[in-house]
Design a protein around this motif. Structure first.
Motif, PDB file in Angstrom:
ATOM      1  N   ASP A  84       0.827  -1.217   0.000  1.00  0.00           N
ATOM      2  CA  ASP A  84       0.000   0.000   0.000  1.00  0.00           C
ATOM      3  C   ASP A  84       0.858   1.262   0.000  1.00  0.00           C
ATOM      4  OD1 ASP A  84      -2.782   1.115   0.289  1.00  0.00           O
ATOM      5  OD2 ASP A  84      -1.891   1.981   2.082  1.00  0.00           O
ATOM      6  N   GLU A 105      -6.896  -5.570  -5.055  1.00  0.00           N
ATOM      7  CA  GLU A 105      -5.652  -4.815  -5.168  1.00  0.00           C
ATOM      8  C   GLU A 105      -4.828  -5.248  -6.377  1.00  0.00           C
ATOM      9  OE1 GLU A 105      -3.978  -2.168  -3.349  1.00  0.00           O
ATOM     10  OE2 GLU A 105      -6.129  -1.891  -3.096  1.00  0.00           O
ATOM     11  N   THR A 133      -9.945   0.014   0.149  1.00  0.00           N
ATOM     12  CA  THR A 133      -9.482   0.753   1.327  1.00  0.00           C
ATOM     13  C   THR A 133     -10.368   0.466   2.529  1.00  0.00           C
ATOM     14  OG1 THR A 133      -8.550   2.532  -0.037  1.00  0.00           O
ATOM     15  CG2 THR A 133      -9.005   3.050   2.268  1.00  0.00           C
TER      16      THR A 133
END
Length: 509
Positions: free
Chosen positions: A114, A170, A196
């Motif tokens: 991330d 992701e 998120t």
């Protein structure tokens, strides 16, 4: 280096020459960054090293039980019982350490991935020549729209499955970053808003519930949150280096390719986890509906003042933090320091401050418990204290930037205040997690944690807008006010009676 015969001995002269060469070699190896930035980096590295040494000497109270058991075992009639207790405690510690490693390893991998994306997303979009503001705003709006509903799916269909969905999303998002088509990039930001929400709810919900299913002591949750905060800061530091290497090798898309590989690794590890659900009784998830989870989450949040106060303090503190993130680079650039602003260097120094905050969390709570307040309300008191310190630190740039002159000393004070607020971030990440696990029912963890993100997104959007229309000094006053409001709201819970805790739910007061 000048050596005068008759005044200095030959070996002294040779030593000076070698010292000069050693100094020159160091200067060649070090990056060509301004002196102030290198000074900040070295000071923060030194403080981090000292913090590591100090906290290495600290023993959590629960680990001291073993020595107490050993001491109590000196009596012959208690020797057998003491030996059994000691064995049980060692076994429990071993099981907990194994469980914590299982969670922390995955957490660190996904946070590294991330951070690698976050540090280079702006430059990637800039190279594509697309509307960057529209893409970022789409991500925030997506997060706000899906937040109220997503948590109910997490609780109903399983936290492990939700973590798997996060990893898959992701990977898809980072694949979409390879294309320059604006519509596909927008789709990636919509999916990014969903992922998120999953990142900050599914993983924590799984860990908290699994911790209780395994009957580990409640106070040990703080150790996991502290380790996560320390690791998060370390991953942020590492991400800057790894992402830069990947960008040098593969271009702007390099960090995102690295993130795909890391997320795939996390996915493999998550598949080895046990499943758990949002349920008060075993098997209840099979009969409950998403609508039921959704309504129960909202009713519980609205009816329990502890829960909505925790949610509002999280929104105010994290919203202030995100606004600060938008502000620190343009603020330093506007002060035109000598040699410019090496953002990577300053970023690494600030991330060291976050790591230090995570290191200090457990010793701080132990100190407060012994000398200031009872153990039952130590986390509430710690949170209020941390938010107050963050508010005071953000008042410094607000005052300095609003004054007529901006001196060199003012620049130094602002740098120190930035480091202090990041240390507070490292502190309030584990304390906020501890408070969420204390008050939010296990059965509704996913639903309620996503409900918390609604006011958080509102504060973030408001803070982002403020950075565009308000003077920097006024924005920092606003950030300071948000932290102070969080401190005052948290202070109202210091005298609260702790709710009863079980593996399914918590009783409200």
């Amino acid at each position: 280096v000048w050596c005068w015969s008759g005044l200095e001995r030959k070996h002294t002269c040779v030593g000076k020459v070698k010292m000069a060469q050693w100094h020159d070699n160091i200067l060649e190896v070090l990056p060509d960054w301004p002196r102030w930035a290198m000074k900040m980096l070295f000071i923060m590295a030194g403080l981090l090293a000292v913090s590591l040494l100090m906290t290495a000497l600290y023993t959590p109270d629960d680990e001291k039980i073993e020595s107490d058991v050993k001491a109590n075992g000196s009596d012959k009639e208690n020797a057998a019982k003491s030996s059994k207790d000691k064995t049980d405690i060692k076994t429990l510690h071993g099981e907990f350490d194994s469980f914590r490693r299982k969670y922390i390893v995955v957490y660190l991998i996904i946070m590294l991935a991330d951070w690698m994306q976050g540090t280079h997303m702006y430059t990637l979009y800039l190279s594509y020549g697309v509307n960057i503001s529209a893409l970022f705003l789409t991500g925030f709006l997506s997060g706000a729209i899906f937040a109220p509903f997503l948590g109910s799916f997490v609780d109903k269909f399983g936290r492990k499955r939700s973590c798997v969905v996060y990893c898959v999303l992701e990977i898809i998002i980072n694949l979409l970053e390879h294309v320059t088509n604006f519509q596909l990039l927008l789709l990636g930001r919509v999916l990014g808003g969903i992922s998120t929400n999953l990142l900050f709810s599914a993983f924590e919900s799984w860990m908290t519930t699994e911790h209780r299913h395994r009957n580990f002591p409640e106070e040990w949750l703080a150790r996991t949150y502290s380790a996560a905060s320390i690791g998060n800061g370390a991953m942020a530091i590492l991400a800057g280096i790894v992402a830069q290497v990947l960008e040098d090798q593969f271009g702007h898309i390099g960090p995102f390719q690295g993130a795909i590989a890391l997320t795939a690794l996390a996915l493999i590890l998550v598949l080895r986890w046990e499943e758990n659900y949002g349920e008060s009784k075993e098997g209840e998830h099979e009969t409950s509906t998403v609508y039921h989870q959704f309504m129960e989450g909202w009713k519980t949040t609205a009816s329990n003042s502890h829960i909505w106060r925790i949610g509002m303090t999280q929104a105010l503190s994290e919203g202030a933090m995100y606004t600060f993130v938008f502000m620190w680079v343009p603020t330093l650039l506007s002060m035109d320091p000598p040699g410019g602003v090496p953002t990577g260097c300053v970023f690494s120094a600030l991330m060291m401050a976050i790591t230090m905050g995570g290191l200090f969390f457990q010793p701080l709570e132990s100190f407060l418990t012994k000398f200031v307040i009872s153990k039952a309300n130590a986390s509430e008191f710690s949170a209020s204290l941390i938010y107050t310190l963050a508010s005071a630190s953000m008042a410094i740039p607000a005052y300095c930037l609003s004054s007529a002159s901006s001196s060199e000393h003012c620049f130094e004070r602002i740098l120190i205040s930035f480091a202090v607020v990041e240390m507070c971030v490292g502190l309030f990440m584990p304390v906020a997690g501890t408070l969420r696990s204390k008050y939010v029912p296990d059965a509704l963890q996913g639903a309620i944690l996503n409900i918390f993100r609604l006011p958080l997104n509102a504060v973030v959007v408001g803070g982002t807008y403020a950075t565009d229309v308000m003077e920097p000094a006024h924005v920092f006053f606003l950030v300071s006010g948000c932290f102070l409001s969080a401190a005052l709201l948290q202070a109202t819970m210091i005298s609260s009676k702790s709710p009863a805790v079980d593996s399914g739910s918590k009783k409200t007061n």
